[in-house]
Motif scaffolding. Structure first.
Motif: not given
Length: 525
Positions: A249-255, A262-266, A294-300
């Protein structure tokens, strides 16, 4: 251990080691030689006698005032005295040490014209230690952090105030606050007499902003990890799914930040029977605060990385004015002599840090806001899963459980949202000569305040998540289970209503002291 300072290789981790762990510093031979050469260029300019800003003229609006050579030392002393106009509470020990090490490293670049003797004394302040008393308010972040650095530098000439360790040889458990001359004497140092340009070199830089920003990067990265773990635990105990963290899922929006969260949660939920049992449940989608973690935390995370990039550059930059170069490095338009060129510029302006600090404030506020929403999902009987009692109270109605923890989290988020953008503000000063300032130090102070509030909200989510875990029959992930056990070492289960503030404070300390990081590290690849 000693951090070697050469003007070129200071890192954020080095700043944290010196500021927080009390590591000593040393100056490399190469940096010493650059400083000597730079001072020789200043002496060359003095011999020539031409007016050069900061060397033999007044400052700011008084730039056109020519200063006789006999008064140059007095000029530098008066500069420190007049600019020590700070106010407000004093900076903590770690902030002062961060200022000291970053200012020292910048001056070791060899473009400031300051004597090695002065820099060796600054190094001694870190190693003895002598910590100047520095008010936290008063900087505009243009012409540098003038007022805070002036308070710091006053101690070099035996004025101002500083703290030194108690006990013989500094082996006591406390500190003494002394006048500058007494603080120097307590560690066997003598006051210095400043020479031409040295006072200006000491105070004309971004080091209050920079020191605080370097520590903020470390703390904000730590907060992001804690938020990922808190969100992962909330996902499990509310019977959510980590499918939204799947790598494809995150490979296709690679921020970068999104992929990392996402990795930490997994990884911390790996092996979770809760997640496995709800892989094919009737719930189609989780709420945004869980599904979009992942999107919210990742932007931070990306906002923190943006600040890290600027801090890394600034740590090994020259940010005072004017700067002294070999004549061969510049054309004939620069002031100076056949051997030296003196250039007035604006490297002291804090805008490169101020705007990124404001960005960090906005991002951290959003991190606190999403954590507060997950707290509500843990406590609110209108949103909870049926296995969780209202407000996690053991006897709902008679007891309120953790109801008011969410109130406090909401209050903290509101406070974060009330903090303004300092980096887009400006007030002209110095008779209009300095007509656009950065307010970078205010941005740094504001960012630190928001970070502390955000960390408290994350601690509140962890505290509630651990309590909710007691109502879950399936086993947690290996990482989140270890987090549960770590939190339980400082927060026992509810057996009835009690003060929740102490629980949240204890969890916050786990985050701030790095114990939560130690807990999850074995689970992260």
């Amino acid at each position: 251990m000693t951090v070697e300072l050469d003007g070129d290789s200071l890192t954020i981790d080095d700043v944290a080691a010196v500021a927080r762990d009390g590591q000593a510093v040393s100056i490399t031979p190469e940096a010493r030689e650059r400083v000597r050469a730079s001072r020789e260029r200043v002496e060359d300019v003095l011999e020539a006698g031409d007016p050069v800003y900061g060397v033999n003229t007044g400052f700011g609006e008084l730039v056109d005032e020519r200063i006789p050579r006999t008064a140059l030392s007095e000029l530098q002393t008066n500069l420190l005295r007049s600019h020590a106009a700070g106010s407000g509470r004093h900076l903590e020990r770690e902030a002062v040490r961060a200022m000291l090490v970053t200012r020292l490293n910048a001056l070791l670049k060899g473009y400031s014209g300051i004597r090695l003797e002065v820099l060796e004394t600054l190094a001694a302040f870190l190693n003895e230690p002598v910590h100047p008393v520095v008010p936290s308010r008063g900087s505009l972040g243009a012409s540098g952090d003038l007022a805070p650095l002036a308070h710091l530098a006053l101690v070099l000439i035996g004025e101002g105030e500083a703290t030194v360790p108690t006990g013989e040889n500094g082996d006591g458990d406390g500190v003494r606050r002394l006048p500058g001359d007494e603080a120097l004497a307590a560690v066997g140092l003598e006051p210095l007499e400043l020479r031409a340009k040295e006072g200006l070199a000491l105070i004309n830089g971004t080091q209050m902003t920079l020191g605080l920003a370097a520590l903020l990067v470390t703390d904000a990265e730590q907060c992001c990890r804690a938020a990922d773990v808190a969100g992962a635990l909330t996902t499990e105990v509310t019977m959510g799914t980590t499918a939204a963290c799947a790598e494809p899922l995150h490979d296709v929006r690679p921020h970068g930040g999104q992929a990392e969260s996402a990795r930490v949660v997994r990884q911390v939920t790996a092996g979770s029977a809760v997640v496995e049992s709800h892989r094919n449940c009737d719930r189609v989608q989780d709420a945004y605060s869980i599904r979009c973690l992942p999107q919210i935390h990742g932007a931070v995370r990306d906002a923190v990385a943006h600040l890290r990039e600027a801090v890394a550059v600034e740590l090994n930059s020259v940010t005072d004015n004017p700067l002294v170069f070999p004549r061969a490095a510049l054309d004939d338009r620069a002031s100076g002599t056949d051997r030296a060129a003196v250039v007035s510029g604006g490297n002291f302006h804090g805008a490169p840090l101020a705007h990124r600090l404001d960005y960090l404030i906005a991002a951290l506020t959003d991190l606190a806001a999403v954590a507060e929403r997950r707290i509500d999902r843990l406590l609110n009987p209108n949103l909870q899963e049926s296995h969780l009692p209202p407000f996690l109270a053991r006897e709902s109605g008679v007891e309120s459980g953790l109801m008011i923890v969410q109130y406090t989290a909401a209050s903290l988020v509101a406070e974060c949202r009330s903090v303004g953008r300092a980096g887009t503000d400006t007030v002209p000063v110095s008779g209009g000569q300095e007509d656009h300032v950065s307010m970078s130090a205010t941005a740094a102070v504001n960012a630190r305040r928001v970070l502390e509030r955000t960390r408290q909200v994350i601690a509140a989510e962890l505290r509630c998540g651990v309590e909710a875990a007691d109502y879950v029959d399936e086993t947690l992930g290996a990482g989140t289970d270890d987090v549960y056990e770590t939190v339980r070492t400082v927060v026992p289960p509810l057996s009835g209503d009690r003060r929740p503030d102490r629980d949240v404070t204890a969890v916050e300390a786990l985050i701030a002291d790095g114990l939560l990081d130690e807990t999850i590290e074995p689970h992260l690849e």
